[in-house]
Enzyme design. Structure first.
Site, PDB file in Angstrom:
ATOM      1  CB  SER A 144       3.022  -7.725   1.435  1.00 30.89           C
ATOM      2  OG  SER A 144       1.115  -8.180   1.903  1.00 30.89           O
ATOM      3  CB  THR A 204       0.755  -3.849   6.096  1.00 30.89           C
ATOM      4  OG1 THR A 204      -0.924  -3.711   5.671  1.00 30.89           O
ATOM      5  CG2 THR A 204       0.567  -2.766   6.377  1.00 30.89           C
ATOM      6  CG  ASP A 205      -2.982  -7.363   3.538  1.00 30.04           C
ATOM      7  OD1 ASP A 205      -3.461  -6.211   4.354  1.00 30.04           O
ATOM      8  OD2 ASP A 205      -3.409  -7.227   2.452  1.00 30.04           O
ATOM      9  CB  THR A 260      -1.005   0.295   1.363  1.00 34.38           C
ATOM     10  OG1 THR A 260      -1.892  -1.255   1.446  1.00 34.38           O
ATOM     11  CG2 THR A 260      -1.365   1.560   1.717  1.00 34.38           C
TER      12      THR A 260
HETATM   13  N1  GLU Z   1      -3.342  -3.106   3.684  1.00 35.14           N
HETATM   14  C1  GLU Z   1      -1.908  -4.182   2.604  1.00 35.14           C
HETATM   15  C2  GLU Z   1      -0.896  -3.300   2.798  1.00 35.14           C
HETATM   16  O1  GLU Z   1      -0.846  -2.148   3.800  1.00 35.14           O
HETATM   17  C3  GLU Z   1      -2.213  -4.298   1.220  1.00 35.14           C
HETATM   18  C4  GLU Z   1      -1.588  -4.850   0.462  1.00 35.14           C
HETATM   19  C5  GLU Z   1      -0.490  -5.561   0.286  1.00 35.14           C
HETATM   20  O2  GLU Z   1      -0.479  -5.986   1.590  1.00 35.14           O
HETATM   21  O3  GLU Z   1       0.550  -5.231  -0.523  1.00 35.14           O
HETATM   22  O4  GLU Z   1       0.255  -2.583   2.209  1.00 35.14           O
END
Ligand code: GLU
Length: 337
Positions: A62, A94-95, A19
């Site tokens: 991710s 973050t995922d 993200t």
């Molecule tokens: N909520 C995730 C992020 O913060 C979505 C995308 C990902 O994990 O790459 O990055």
């Protein structure tokens, strides 16, 4: 702690996507990975008492993180430290960030900190948190008191241990928790405040000749748990299984029968699905209880949750670990004692 100008630390930064790097293109509604490491850093490093070297290693969500990317990033980070970096920052989505941080915790041999961060709000949104998180991660990576602490996560001005950190919210900027252990430190006014000295860590798992092919699935217990899914997976040839078991490590009586047979084929690790608290070793004696599963030869995960257990089991099996070694590593890494 401020660093004297004549001793500017070097921090190496790898961007992998997530993200934090996602914005909608012109006329588009939805954010996708676009920004490079240089875009993400902008002039962030300019007023800091450190030198920053940044590289874009991937541009993925991710959810698409895999062992190949993790190993490539870990090797890149180790080279950066060999070339003089005092610390490393890895920026990603973050995922699956908690899994990246735990993989580094298992396999990072250096004393230099490796600090993972990301963002919950993409740069096109009000109050985007990416720049603040990168700034905190750089500060943690450059601080000599981060040495010997292994893998860290800097997020929302908290510093978490890769050993404990979990993503606990899908949208808040306060998305990570180390409960029940609590964070290691916080970042405030550009300084890192550690609450405790660095604790001893188990040795890094070697990855020479590692083969991560094959499946190590998580199978969750619950109502109407017949054990059929586990049986199907074992017949299909999985390398090992992590059970996200009920409570302190319990399964149904039907599942226990399947596990007893399956243990002749593959190692089975029993982790708790609650998200907090350890598995037990000797409280209950019903069919499918922790003592029943231990007596059959299952390995208890201790404090490790199912996700971390899967990473540890897959990494051990990728390097040819025996059943005894699997048991010993889970006792070492999963238990506090
Ligand atoms: N909520 C995730 C992020 O913060 C979505 C995308 C990902 O994990 O790459 O990055």
């Amino acid at each position: 702690m401020s660093v004297s100008p004549e001793k500017r630390p070097l921090v190496a930064v790898a961007a992998l996507g997530g993200t934090i790097s996602m914005v909608p293109g012109d006329g588009e509604d939805h954010a996708v990975p676009r920004l490079t490491a240089a875009d993400l850093l902008g002039d962030l490093g300019e007023n800091l008492e450190m030198d920053v070297r940044a590289e874009t290693l991937a541009g993925i969500s991710s959810a698409s993180m895999d062992f190949a990317t993790l190993i490539r990033t870990r090797d890149w980070a180790a080279r950066a430290v060999d070339e003089g970096a005092e610390g490393v920052v890895v920026i990603q989505g973050t995922d699956t960030l908690e899994e990246t941080a735990y993989f580094f915790e298992l396999t990072w041999a250096s004393e230099a900190p490796i600090v993972v961060t990301g963002a919950m709000r993409n740069p096109s949104l009000p109050s985007a948190d990416g720049a603040g998180n990168i700034l905190a991660a750089l500060t943690v990576a450059a601080d000599p008191r981060g040495r010997g602490r292994g893998s860290l996560v800097a997020f929302n001005d908290d510093v978490h241990a890769g050993r404990w950190v979990r993503k606990t919210h899908s949208s808040h900027v306060e998305a990570f928790s180390s409960a029940p252990a609590g964070p290691l430190a916080l970042v405030s006014e550009g300084l890192v405040h550690y609450f405790h000295p660095a604790a001893a860590r188990p040795a890094a798992l070697p990855l020479e000749n590692a083969d991560f092919s094959g499946l190590v699935p998580i199978v969750e217990s619950g109502v109407e748990d017949t054990g059929e899914l586990l049986e199907t997976l074992v017949k299909a040839g999985v390398k090992g299984v992590v059970l996200a078991a009920n409570g302190a490590g319990h399964v149904s009586a039907g599942s226990a029968d399947v596990i007893e047979r399956a243990l002749a084929e593959v190692p089975i690790v029993v982790a708790g699905r609650t998200g907090a608290g350890p598995t037990f070793r000797g409280t209950y004696g019903f069919r499918g209880s922790e003592s029943d599963l231990i007596a059959m030869g299952a390995t208890m995960a201790g404090w490790l949750d199912p996700r971390k257990s899967r990473l540890l089991l897959h990494t051990l099996l990728a390097t040819g670990a025996s059943r005894e070694r699997v048991e010993a590593e889970f006792r070492l890494r999963g238990d506090l004692a």
